[in-house]
Design a protein around this motif. Structure first.
Motif: not given
Length: 245
Positions: A64-71, A134-138, A177-180, A191-197
């Motif tokens: 889907e085309t969505v408003k992304y919260r991570a970039h 930086t990986v930005v999360v709104n 990692l920036e929380l904005l 469509r964009v998310h983080l993977d932790l391990m």
């Protein structure tokens, strides 16, 4: 117990094509762990390593085309480097994007599948991060999100205000990692998310239980029976906890 941020996951209509774009954009190499998955990481890189947060591109049906919260924000070393990088990215298929940024010193682009990212002007703080600054999360509440993410991971919280928070690997390498703070953000399937391990020897189930105690909730994104666990943070951003290796 602790988790580490190891990769950013992009959902795509064509993982190979989007993977090639990001490999060229970052100057990294390509590999694949199976059909429909393209891995983008530095050449000669032994994944996972805090020196880089890699990019994993996965084909899904009709993304889907969505408003992304991570970039992603890309780093540059000079005004000339910024201009050259923007020009090269456009040649690779990136297009200008308007997200309401107005007159700013950075350039907002979209990759060939519409994922928005920024090419930053030179900033001293990002001089040693590698190509991804930086990986930005709104989010709506950076302070609350900083408490969650600093508890979830072993990354160090460097700065927190009402407007943003910054975390980085305790090794002091790789991107931030920036929380904005971005008021009015909708909670949507990302469509964009983080993977932790987890670290080797740590228990995935115990880490997931710890995250739930911090406020994470279970997320169903149609993943089915998979070896990773899908969760959502305090503001509904999906992320995955991979099996340790």
């Amino acid at each position: 117990m602790a988790l580490r941020l190891v990769q950013v996951n992009f959902k795509a209509g064509d993982d190979s094509a989007l993977g090639r774009f990001w490999a060229e954009a970052l100057g990294w190499g390509l590999s694949s762990e199976g059909p429909g998955v393209t891995n983008v990481e530095p050449v000669g890189f032994a994944w996972p390593d805090p020196a880089a947060v890699c990019v994993d591109v996965v084909t899904v049906p009709d993304p889907e085309t969505v408003k992304y919260r991570a970039h992603l924000d890309l780093a540059t070393t000079s005004a000339a480097h910024q201009a050259e990088l923007v020009a090269r990215l456009k040649e690779l298929g990136a297009t200008p994007a308007d997200v309401g940024q107005g007159d700013v010193p950075w350039t907002v682009l979209a990759d060939p599948e519409g994922n928005v990212f920024c090419v930053l002007e030179p900033r001293e703080i990002y001089r040693d991060t590698g190509p991804i600054a930086t990986v930005v999360v709104n989010c709506a509440d950076p302070r609350a999100m900083a408490r969650f993410w600093s508890g979830a991971m072993d990354w160090t919280l460097h700065e927190v205000t009402d407007d943003h928070a910054r975390l980085r690997s305790p090794s002091g390498v790789g991107p931030y990692l920036e929380l904005l703070r971005t008021p009015g953000e909708d909670t949507v399937w990302n469509r964009v998310h983080l993977d932790l391990m987890p670290y080797p020897g740590d228990d995935q189930a115990a880490e997931v239980a710890r995250l739930r105690a911090l406020g994470a909730t279970d997320a169903d994104v149609g993943q089915g029976d998979v070896p990773w666990v899908c969760l959502a943070d305090l503001e509904g951003n999906e992320f995955c906890v991979l099996a340790p290796r």
